[in-house]
Enzyme design. Sequence first.
Site, PDB file in Angstrom:
ATOM      1  N   TYR A 154       7.917  -1.676  10.019  1.00  0.00           N
ATOM      2  CA  TYR A 154       6.526  -2.017   9.670  1.00  0.00           C
ATOM      3  C   TYR A 154       6.159  -3.425  10.160  1.00  0.00           C
ATOM      4  CZ  TYR A 154       2.385  -2.526   6.667  1.00  0.00           C
ATOM      5  OH  TYR A 154       1.115  -2.727   6.191  1.00  0.00           O
ATOM      6  N   LYS A 158       3.352  -4.445  12.963  1.00  0.00           N
ATOM      7  CA  LYS A 158       2.189  -5.291  12.626  1.00  0.00           C
ATOM      8  C   LYS A 158       2.181  -6.581  13.465  1.00  0.00           C
ATOM      9  CE  LYS A 158       0.298  -2.563   9.638  1.00  0.00           C
ATOM     10  NZ  LYS A 158      -1.030  -1.996   9.889  1.00  0.00           N
TER      11      LYS A 158
HETATM   12  P1  NAP Z   1      -3.329   3.980   2.520  1.00  0.00           P
HETATM   13  O1  NAP Z   1      -3.998   3.943   1.185  1.00  0.00           O
HETATM   14  O2  NAP Z   1      -2.020   4.680   2.663  1.00  0.00           O
HETATM   15  O3  NAP Z   1      -4.365   4.577   3.578  1.00  0.00           O
HETATM   16  C1  NAP Z   1      -4.013   4.778   4.908  1.00  0.00           C
HETATM   17  C2  NAP Z   1      -4.841   5.919   5.465  1.00  0.00           C
HETATM   18  O4  NAP Z   1      -4.412   6.131   6.828  1.00  0.00           O
HETATM   19  C3  NAP Z   1      -4.596   7.236   4.727  1.00  0.00           C
HETATM   20  O5  NAP Z   1      -5.820   7.920   4.525  1.00  0.00           O
HETATM   21  C4  NAP Z   1      -3.685   8.001   5.679  1.00  0.00           C
HETATM   22  O6  NAP Z   1      -3.809   9.414   5.588  1.00  0.00           O
HETATM   23  C5  NAP Z   1      -4.194   7.526   7.014  1.00  0.00           C
HETATM   24  N1  NAP Z   1      -3.233   7.785   8.082  1.00  0.00           N
HETATM   25  C6  NAP Z   1      -1.877   7.748   8.006  1.00  0.00           C
HETATM   26  N2  NAP Z   1      -1.345   8.098   9.177  1.00  0.00           N
HETATM   27  C7  NAP Z   1      -2.379   8.369  10.012  1.00  0.00           C
HETATM   28  C8  NAP Z   1      -2.463   8.796  11.359  1.00  0.00           C
HETATM   29  N3  NAP Z   1      -1.366   9.055  12.089  1.00  0.00           N
HETATM   30  N4  NAP Z   1      -3.687   8.982  11.908  1.00  0.00           N
HETATM   31  C9  NAP Z   1      -4.811   8.755  11.180  1.00  0.00           C
HETATM   32  N5  NAP Z   1      -4.794   8.360   9.895  1.00  0.00           N
HETATM   33  C10 NAP Z   1      -3.586   8.164   9.320  1.00  0.00           C
HETATM   34  O7  NAP Z   1      -3.085   2.513   3.068  1.00  0.00           O
HETATM   35  P2  NAP Z   1      -3.906   1.144   2.849  1.00  0.00           P
HETATM   36  O8  NAP Z   1      -3.163   0.335   1.868  1.00  0.00           O
HETATM   37  O9  NAP Z   1      -5.342   1.420   2.665  1.00  0.00           O
HETATM   38  O10 NAP Z   1      -3.652   0.475   4.273  1.00  0.00           O
HETATM   39  C11 NAP Z   1      -4.605   0.478   5.322  1.00  0.00           C
HETATM   40  C12 NAP Z   1      -4.089  -0.435   6.434  1.00  0.00           C
HETATM   41  O11 NAP Z   1      -3.895  -1.749   5.914  1.00  0.00           O
HETATM   42  C13 NAP Z   1      -2.741   0.001   6.983  1.00  0.00           C
HETATM   43  O12 NAP Z   1      -2.687  -0.265   8.387  1.00  0.00           O
HETATM   44  C14 NAP Z   1      -1.773  -0.901   6.272  1.00  0.00           C
HETATM   45  O13 NAP Z   1      -0.576  -1.074   6.990  1.00  0.00           O
HETATM   46  C15 NAP Z   1      -2.581  -2.171   6.191  1.00  0.00           C
HETATM   47  N6  NAP Z   1      -2.141  -3.109   5.158  1.00  0.00           N
HETATM   48  C16 NAP Z   1      -2.137  -2.726   3.844  1.00  0.00           C
HETATM   49  C17 NAP Z   1      -1.726  -3.651   2.883  1.00  0.00           C
HETATM   50  C18 NAP Z   1      -1.707  -3.335   1.410  1.00  0.00           C
HETATM   51  O14 NAP Z   1      -1.221  -4.171   0.627  1.00  0.00           O
HETATM   52  N7  NAP Z   1      -2.211  -2.179   0.972  1.00  0.00           N
HETATM   53  C19 NAP Z   1      -1.304  -4.929   3.285  1.00  0.00           C
HETATM   54  C20 NAP Z   1      -1.317  -5.262   4.632  1.00  0.00           C
HETATM   55  C21 NAP Z   1      -1.751  -4.346   5.556  1.00  0.00           C
HETATM   56  P3  NAP Z   1      -2.764  10.237   4.641  1.00  0.00           P
HETATM   57  O15 NAP Z   1      -2.940   9.690   3.250  1.00  0.00           O
HETATM   58  O16 NAP Z   1      -3.225  11.656   4.797  1.00  0.00           O
HETATM   59  O17 NAP Z   1      -1.414   9.950   5.204  1.00  0.00           O
END
Ligand code: NAP
Length: 246
Positions: A154, A158
Amino acid sequence: MRLKEKNVLITGAAQGIGRAIAIGMAKEGANIAVADLNIDRSESVAQEIRSLGVKSIALRLDVSAQKEVLSAFETFTKELGRLDVLVNNAGITKDTLLLRMKDEDWDAVINVNLKGTFLCSKEAVKLMVKQQYGKIISISSVVAFTGNPGQINYSASKAGIVGLTKTIAKEYATRGIRANAVAPGFIRTVMTEAISEKIREEMKRSIPLGVFGEPEDVAHAVIFLASKEADYITGQVLHINGGMYM
Ligand code: NAP
């Protein structure tokens, strides 16, 4: 209405941070394509967005599959026309320590988080070069800068997004394309719900502001970068982490 009539494609927008970005941008007047693996959840977010008085479509998209990316961008162009902003938000985790990490878990995370960002950015740049305008905003992470035990795949994916962003910014600045990244810290979503209570408390102690972020905190930064006010900003990473990394 800072994004009035701008057309935006957001990957992984069916929930969490992507959904908050989609709704936030729609409230600023943008038309939104909600692109995600899950078409039913994407359609329900698109419906919610249409009720705000802007256009919205749902696209079934696996960002790591080139054919699906090509077809999603084709449908986007047919339905909405020009592409003003791409938000590369789709991301996954498959955490474990280096010595335990299986090759397939390394590949899965790199393919979605980094290759997916590359594939979508490439299609977006093709359209934006013709328009001589466009913005690409990609979601990186604090761990790209700090590293994190258990997240070698991861954090590498990133960190890769940061290099990719700066390279697009340099290659296409003269064509009116801006590329920036945002690096969230700990944001309350389904992705972070899986972390144990004990680790969450430890993490909270490492955040100077003493609270976890909300998806809307990230959305506000993305809206700013997409807006005219940020037109002179390119190749940058905006950190949204309550002071966790500075
Ligand atoms: P999340 O709740 O898991 O949402 C991610 C979304 O992306 C889900 O709807 C998922 O669908 C979809 N997805 C997964 N694989 C995919 C693919 N191959 N093609 C298209 N869509 C796909 O995650 P989040 O926390 O909102 O995170 C969003 C972004 O922010 C990510 O890039 C994550 O790495 C980044 N981020 C998050 C955090 C945090 O603390 N939450 C911190 C830093 C960065 P499914 O549910 O159907 O798999």
